[in-house]
Design a protein around this motif. Sequence first.
Motif, short mmCIF file in Angstrom:
data_model
loop_
_atom_site.label_atom_id
_atom_site.label_comp_id
_atom_site.label_asym_id
_atom_site.label_seq_id
_atom_site.Cartn_x
_atom_site.Cartn_y
_atom_site.Cartn_z
N ILE A 33 9.21 -1.21 0.54
CA ILE A 33 10.50 -1.06 1.04
C ILE A 33 10.88 0.40 1.14
O ILE A 33 11.25 1.12 1.93
CB ILE A 33 11.62 -1.91 0.71
N GLU A 34 10.61 1.00 -0.36
CA GLU A 34 10.89 2.44 -0.47
C GLU A 34 10.22 3.19 0.27
O GLU A 34 10.53 4.34 0.78
CB GLU A 34 10.96 2.78 -2.00
N LYS A 35 8.84 2.92 0.32
CA LYS A 35 7.85 3.65 1.04
C LYS A 35 7.91 3.73 2.63
O LYS A 35 7.81 4.79 3.31
CB LYS A 35 6.50 3.42 0.67
N PHE A 36 8.15 2.50 3.01
CA PHE A 36 7.99 2.31 4.73
C PHE A 36 9.37 1.96 5.03
O PHE A 36 9.57 2.08 6.46
CB PHE A 36 7.11 1.26 5.13
N SER A 74 -5.78 6.61 4.67
CA SER A 74 -4.46 6.96 4.60
C SER A 74 -3.54 6.06 5.25
O SER A 74 -2.26 5.99 5.19
CB SER A 74 -4.06 8.26 5.15
N ARG A 75 -4.14 5.11 6.22
CA ARG A 75 -3.47 4.13 6.83
C ARG A 75 -2.79 2.96 6.02
O ARG A 75 -1.85 1.93 6.29
CB ARG A 75 -4.04 3.53 8.03
N PHE A 76 -3.43 2.83 4.67
CA PHE A 76 -3.14 1.90 3.89
C PHE A 76 -2.56 2.23 2.53
O PHE A 76 -2.71 3.30 2.07
CB PHE A 76 -4.41 1.10 3.47
N PHE A 77 -1.52 1.40 1.97
CA PHE A 77 -1.03 1.83 0.83
C PHE A 77 -1.27 0.27 -0.06
O PHE A 77 -0.85 -0.62 0.27
CB PHE A 77 0.56 1.80 1.09
N LEU A 78 -2.00 0.42 -0.93
CA LEU A 78 -2.61 -0.40 -1.86
C LEU A 78 -1.75 -0.63 -3.03
O LEU A 78 -1.27 0.28 -3.85
CB LEU A 78 -4.23 -0.44 -2.25
N MET A 126 -12.66 -2.48 -0.80
CA MET A 126 -11.39 -2.13 -1.57
C MET A 126 -11.37 -0.32 -1.62
O MET A 126 -10.64 0.18 -1.37
CB MET A 126 -11.32 -2.46 -2.99
N ARG A 127 -12.65 0.36 -1.98
CA ARG A 127 -12.73 1.76 -2.14
C ARG A 127 -12.48 2.23 -0.72
O ARG A 127 -11.70 3.35 -0.68
CB ARG A 127 -14.02 2.19 -2.90
N ASP A 128 -12.90 1.67 0.43
CA ASP A 128 -12.67 2.28 1.55
C ASP A 128 -11.38 2.22 1.96
O ASP A 128 -10.53 3.14 2.59
CB ASP A 128 -13.43 1.41 2.64
N LEU A 129 -10.59 0.99 1.52
CA LEU A 129 -9.02 1.15 1.93
C LEU A 129 -8.41 2.02 1.05
O LEU A 129 -7.42 2.66 1.33
CB LEU A 129 -8.47 -0.24 1.41
N GLU A 130 -8.73 2.34 -0.19
CA GLU A 130 -8.04 3.47 -1.02
C GLU A 130 -8.19 4.76 -0.51
O GLU A 130 -7.25 5.61 -0.69
CB GLU A 130 -8.80 3.30 -2.31
N ASN A 131 -9.01 5.07 0.42
CA ASN A 131 -9.44 6.36 0.87
C ASN A 131 -9.02 6.48 2.21
O ASN A 131 -9.00 7.40 2.99
CB ASN A 131 -11.03 6.79 0.95
#
Length: 233
Positions: free
Chosen positions: A31-34, A8-12, A1-6
Amino acid sequence: MRDLENDSRFFLHELDVVSDDSKKNCVANVIEKFGRIDILVNNAEVQCVGPLAELPWSAMEQTFNTNVLGAPRMIQAVVPHMAARKKGKIVNTGSISVAMPTPWAAVYGASKATILSLTDTLRLELRHFGIHVTVVAPGAIKSNIANSAVANCSTAEWNLYEPFEDIIKERAYLSQTPKSTPADVFARDTLAVLLKNNPPAWFTTGQFSTIMAIIYHMPNWFKDFVARRIMKG
């Protein structure tokens, strides 16, 4: 999970599929972000292990509220958006275990069987809107689901089934063996199928998936025989 948080390709984003407020907040923020939602994967689930005659009612409610009703909650949230675009994919996670129900897993099996039926209907209903609907029926995939199942049922008191207490706990770990398919391999295989222009209505992958698919077509007496042998170790 920490790897995903860092990464930029992922929005958790936190999501509780049994909460309408959490559902609305998550979908609106995505929807607002993407600007769009291309694929919805309904993968949230809990395991429920124990004899149906003595399972705590709260454990059964939690299982169905998460495994069954969680999917329609998310589907209803994203379908209007997908329908407006005439494009989208919905993936519901079932289980190959429905091919051969085994003792101590009645509620979990029933929840996954419901998902299969729900998906078959949804596929027909959403075709008009250009939305593909697929069900994936995993085999044995490495996860923490067994530990969670044992923890959730640790307070249950078996009366009629007290002599089977150890066997019931063993059932929770039936899918967790040294040869179980790693979660990242399962995710990669699933993604490869979903990114096709015309994904299949059904696919299965993971340890035991092939043999279970074959057993599905066997007579009930054979399934019962195999299930009893499995439960005896």
